[in-house]
Write an enzyme that holds these catalytic residues in place. Sequence first.
Site, mmCIF file in Angstrom:
data_model
loop_
_atom_site.group_PDB
_atom_site.id
_atom_site.type_symbol
_atom_site.label_atom_id
_atom_site.label_comp_id
_atom_site.label_asym_id
_atom_site.label_seq_id
_atom_site.Cartn_x
_atom_site.Cartn_y
_atom_site.Cartn_z
ATOM 1 N N ASN A 164 39.545 51.774 81.540
ATOM 2 C CA ASN A 164 39.637 50.445 81.796
ATOM 3 C C ASN A 164 38.573 49.567 81.156
ATOM 4 O OD1 ASN A 164 41.738 49.472 83.716
ATOM 5 N ND2 ASN A 164 40.830 50.829 85.271
ATOM 6 N N HIS A 194 41.147 59.439 87.929
ATOM 7 C CA HIS A 194 41.631 58.421 87.698
ATOM 8 C C HIS A 194 43.168 58.434 87.173
ATOM 9 C CE1 HIS A 194 41.764 54.240 85.423
ATOM 10 N NE2 HIS A 194 42.754 54.238 86.584
ATOM 11 N N SER A 238 40.228 53.420 90.152
ATOM 12 C CA SER A 238 40.365 53.203 88.760
ATOM 13 C C SER A 238 39.118 52.393 88.259
ATOM 14 C CB SER A 238 41.271 51.886 88.341
ATOM 15 O OG SER A 238 41.219 50.736 89.433
#
Length: 310
Positions: free
Chosen positions: A193, A142, A121
């Site tokens: 992220n 991801h 991730s």
Amino acid sequence: MSKIEHVAVIGAGMMGHGLAQIFAAKGYTVSLTDIKAELLPEALKKIRSNLTLLAKNGIGTLEAVEPAISRIKTTVHFKEAVSKAQFVVEAVLENLALKQRVFQDLDASCPEETILATNTSVMSITEIAEKAKMRERIVGTHFWNPPYLVPLVEVVRGRETSDDVMEATFDLLKQVGKHPVRVNKDVPGFVGNRLQHALWREAISIVEKGVADAATVDECVKFGFGLRLPILGPLENADMVGTDLTLAIHDYILKHLESSPDPSPLLKKKVEQGDLGFKTGLGFQAWSPEEAERSRARLQAYLLRVTKEK
């Protein structure tokens, strides 16, 4: 590249079983492997439960559950799992040295045309591929948790990932019903992220500085701009209001936003005190077991509704 019919998944834990489910449900033969033998039957149990839940919510059918399960072969033998696969996705712990060893072994064990993907991730695809020889066939994929409900997959180009591998991976993910996006530079956190944790940093800072409590911060997102996010991304929104207005707002507000490169002292203190959120019943807010379960149930119901409407 050869036609992809057989997919191998390395790691049967939190993400791995969901990845196996995605491919098996779409007709692919799947090899699922883990060094812990006890995780493999548990993974099949979770997949059966997930597929049944989906079917009961109008996503797929109950009749398709067992055929999908039958397409998943489990084994503790690494080479047996990957030797015939045209696509391998790794879902082991987020430990760089471990992932490097896995890809070194995959590179030595798989046919040359096999695509090797990592489900990290945040970690560098280039660093993960560092000890392999055929680094051009290693790519980041991801998936977001739970992978069978969240459509997004970030397809991340490592420094040496080939164009053919990027395109083949992108096409495969579209075929199994995901929403792949191309990430052209291998940067920490990729796209999703980086955006998510930029928001979290500011949210925690607001609480730390006493501007508002944690429940208020969450309400401002859930009942305000968060309502727009599923259909109006931040840059589309900036274009909608005008880049001139966006510039004027940024010229005033950015200097006041949290910009620390280090984790919040408040967050560190909570971890040191053992206030770990749902796990312990106290984090930024207090959570009874019933409240924590209701939160999880609301999320699952929402994701099921979105998946059904997709």
